[in-house]
Enzyme design. Structure first.
Site, mmCIF file in Angstrom:
data_model
loop_
_atom_site.group_PDB
_atom_site.id
_atom_site.type_symbol
_atom_site.label_atom_id
_atom_site.label_comp_id
_atom_site.label_asym_id
_atom_site.label_seq_id
_atom_site.Cartn_x
_atom_site.Cartn_y
_atom_site.Cartn_z
ATOM 1 N N SER A 69 0.815 -1.269 0.011
ATOM 2 C CA SER A 69 -0.124 -0.089 0.107
ATOM 3 C C SER A 69 0.879 1.208 0.001
ATOM 4 C CB SER A 69 -0.876 -0.101 1.287
ATOM 5 O OG SER A 69 -2.048 -1.073 0.887
ATOM 6 N N LYS A 72 0.237 3.884 -2.743
ATOM 7 C CA LYS A 72 -0.837 4.863 -2.751
ATOM 8 C C LYS A 72 -0.168 6.261 -2.510
ATOM 9 C CE LYS A 72 -4.613 1.909 -0.783
ATOM 10 N NZ LYS A 72 -3.959 0.567 -0.480
ATOM 11 N N SER A 129 -6.286 3.871 4.077
ATOM 12 C CA SER A 129 -5.611 2.698 3.174
ATOM 13 C C SER A 129 -6.557 2.314 2.216
ATOM 14 C CB SER A 129 -4.592 1.780 3.778
ATOM 15 O OG SER A 129 -3.553 1.245 2.823
#
Length: 386
Positions: A69, A72, A129
Site C-alpha cells: 500500500s 498509494k 488505506s
C-alpha cells in the site's frame, strides 16, 4: 565570452567566514566519534535527510520489491497534481464504480453507485488505506485505472525513480508492480516538498466514513518521535512495510523499512530515526537568490552583478570534530553584457574534510542590459589594459 574559469577559492570571505566559523564552532561538531549505522533485520531499508538528500543508512535499497500500500503515495501524488492543475477539485463528487466498490483488501467502505467527494476519498486513501478509494480516484482522474497507472509511471520517470513500475493504484501484488526502498524515499521527499498543503492529512490519527471509524495504521504517530507521516503497507509477498517522516527542529528525516514484522517495522524505523538525529545535523549553508559574491560586468548598464544559487543548499554532516567545511567559487573570467537573470556564470563546490559533498551552478540574480556606446567603448579600453 571567454570561458576560462578563474579559481576564486573562498576560504573566509565576509559572507563565508560567518557561516564557516559558525559551523565549526557550533554543536555541529559536538562529539568525537561516529558509530556505524544500525544493522536491521528488515529485508530493505534506507534513511535520508529530507533537505540535503544525504543517505545516512541503507541496506539493499535499490532492490525491486513489492511496495504494497505504499504505492498509494504515488496515487495521492497524481491526485494532488490533478487538483493543483485544475483538472479536478476536492469538492468533486465521484460516482463509485462496480470495480472500485467491490475491490478486496483494505477498504474505506464506499458503496457502489454512491457519490463521494475527492476530499473524502483522499482521506480514505491516506488514513484508511482504502483500495476502493484509490481506484475511485484513479478512475475520476484518468477514466480508468490502466491509464492512471501510465500517469504514475510517467511521474516516476520525472522524479527519477529508477527501480519503480506501477500497474495499479492500490499496491495489490503483481509481479510487474514494484518499487525500491530508495525510490520510496525519493517519492516521499517529493510529496512533502511539492504538496505541503496536503501533507497534514498524513498525521491524522483516524478517519470516519459511513459511520465506520478507522485508525491510521502508522502507530508511530502516537509515539514521541515527532513523526507526522507517511504510509504503511502489507501483502504476503511484501511483508510488513512502512515509510515515515519526522522533524526535530530544522532537520527532517525520512526512513523506509521493507520486509519486516508487523510491529518490528515501527521499532526499526524508530531506530533509524534515533540514529539520524543523534549523530547527524543538517545545516542550511546558502539561501537561493542570495548574493554570494559580486563580479565585474563589462559593457553593461551596470558595473557589478550579484551571483547566487538557484536553490537552497543544505549539508548533512556528522556531529563530530573534523576539519570543517570549505567552499570554492568558480566564476567565468570575463562577463560581458547583456546578462539575463538566472544565467549560469560559474559554479560552487562545497567540500568536507577534502571531499566534495555538494555542487551547484552560480547564476546571475538580476538582468544587466547592454550599456550605451560610450559605456561599451570605455569598458573595452579599461579591459584591454587589465
Amino acid at each position: 565570452m571567454i570561458l576560462r574559469m578563474k579559481n576564486l577559492f573562498v576560504q573566509f570571505t565576509r559572507l563565508s567566514a560567518v557561516m564557516f566559523f559558525g559551523l565549526v564552532a557550533s554543536s555541529l561538531y559536538a562529539t568525537e566519534w561516529m558509530p556505524k549505522a544500525p544493522s536491521l533485520a528488515a529485508r530493505n531499508y534506507i534513511l535520508i535527510d529530507f533537505h540535503s538528500s544525504k543517505v545516512l543508512a541503507e541496506k539493499a535499497a535499490d532492490e525491486k520489491v513489492d511496495p504494497a500500500s505504499i504505492t498509494k503515495l504515488m496515487t495521492a501524488y497524481i491526485v494532488y497534481e490533478a487538483i493543483e492543475s485544475g483538472l479536478i477539485d476536492t469538492d468533486d463528487q465521484v460516482k463509485v464504480s462496480r470495480k472500485a466498490g467491490r475491490l478486496g483488501g483494505s477498504k474505506m467502505f464506499i458503496e457502489v453507485g454512491s457519490l463521494v467527494s475527492v476530499h473524502d476519498l483522499l482521506s480514505g486513501v491516506v488514513v484508511q488505506s482504502g483500495n476502493d478509494a484509490s481506484v475511485a480516484l484513479a478512475e475520476h482522474v484518468a477514466g480508468n485505472e490502466e491509464i492512471f497507472a501510465d500517469l504514475m509511471n510517467k511521474k516516476a520517470q520525472e522524479l527519477g525513480l529508477r527501480e519503480s513500475y506501477f500497474v495499479n493504484s492500490t499496491g495489490l501484488s503483481d509481479d510487474s508492480h514494484y518499487m525500491s526502498a530508495r525510490d520510496i524515499a525519493i517519492l516521499s521527499q517529493a510529496l512533502i516538498r511539492d504538496y505541503p498543503q496536503h501533507y497534514s492529512m498524513y498525521s491524522e490519527h483516524d478517519y470516519t466514513y459511513n459511520d465506520i471509524r478507522q485508525p491510521n495504521r502508522n502507530v508511530l504517530l502516537w509515539r514521541n518521535m515527532n513523526v507526522d507521516g507517511l504510509k504503511t503497507g502489507y501483502t504476503e509477498k511484501a511483508g510488513f512495510c512502512v515509510v515515515v517522516s519526522s522533524q526535530e527542529d530544522d532537520m527532517r528525516l525520512i526512513a523506509v523499512v521493507m520486509g519486516s514484522g508487523r510491529q518490528k517495522r515501527f521499532d526499526e524505523a524508530s531506530e533509524l530515526l534515533r540514529y539520524g538525529y543523534r549523530f547527524y545535523k543538517t545545516s542550511k549553508l546558502f539561501g537561493k537568490q542570495k548574493a554570494l559574491t559580486e563580479v565585474r560586468v563589462w559593457g553593461g548598464d551596470k558595473k557589478q552583478l550579484g551571483l547566487g544559487v538557484p536553490a537552497d543548499i543544505y549539508v548533512t554532516l556528522p556531529r563530530s570534530k573534523n576539519a570543517g567545511v570549505k567552499t570554492e567559487l568558480m566564476v567565468y573570467e570575463d562577463i560581458i553584457a547583456p546578462i539575463e537573470k538566472g544565467q549560469e556564470l560559474g559554479s560552487i563546490a562545497i567540500s568536507y574534510n577534502g571531499k566534495t559533498i555538494e555542487q551547484s551552478a552560480l547564476i546571475s540574480l538580476y538582468r544587466i542590459a547592454e550599456g550605451n556606446l560610450w559605456a561599451r567603448i570605455s569598458d573595452s579600453v579599461i579591459h584591454l589594459f587589465q
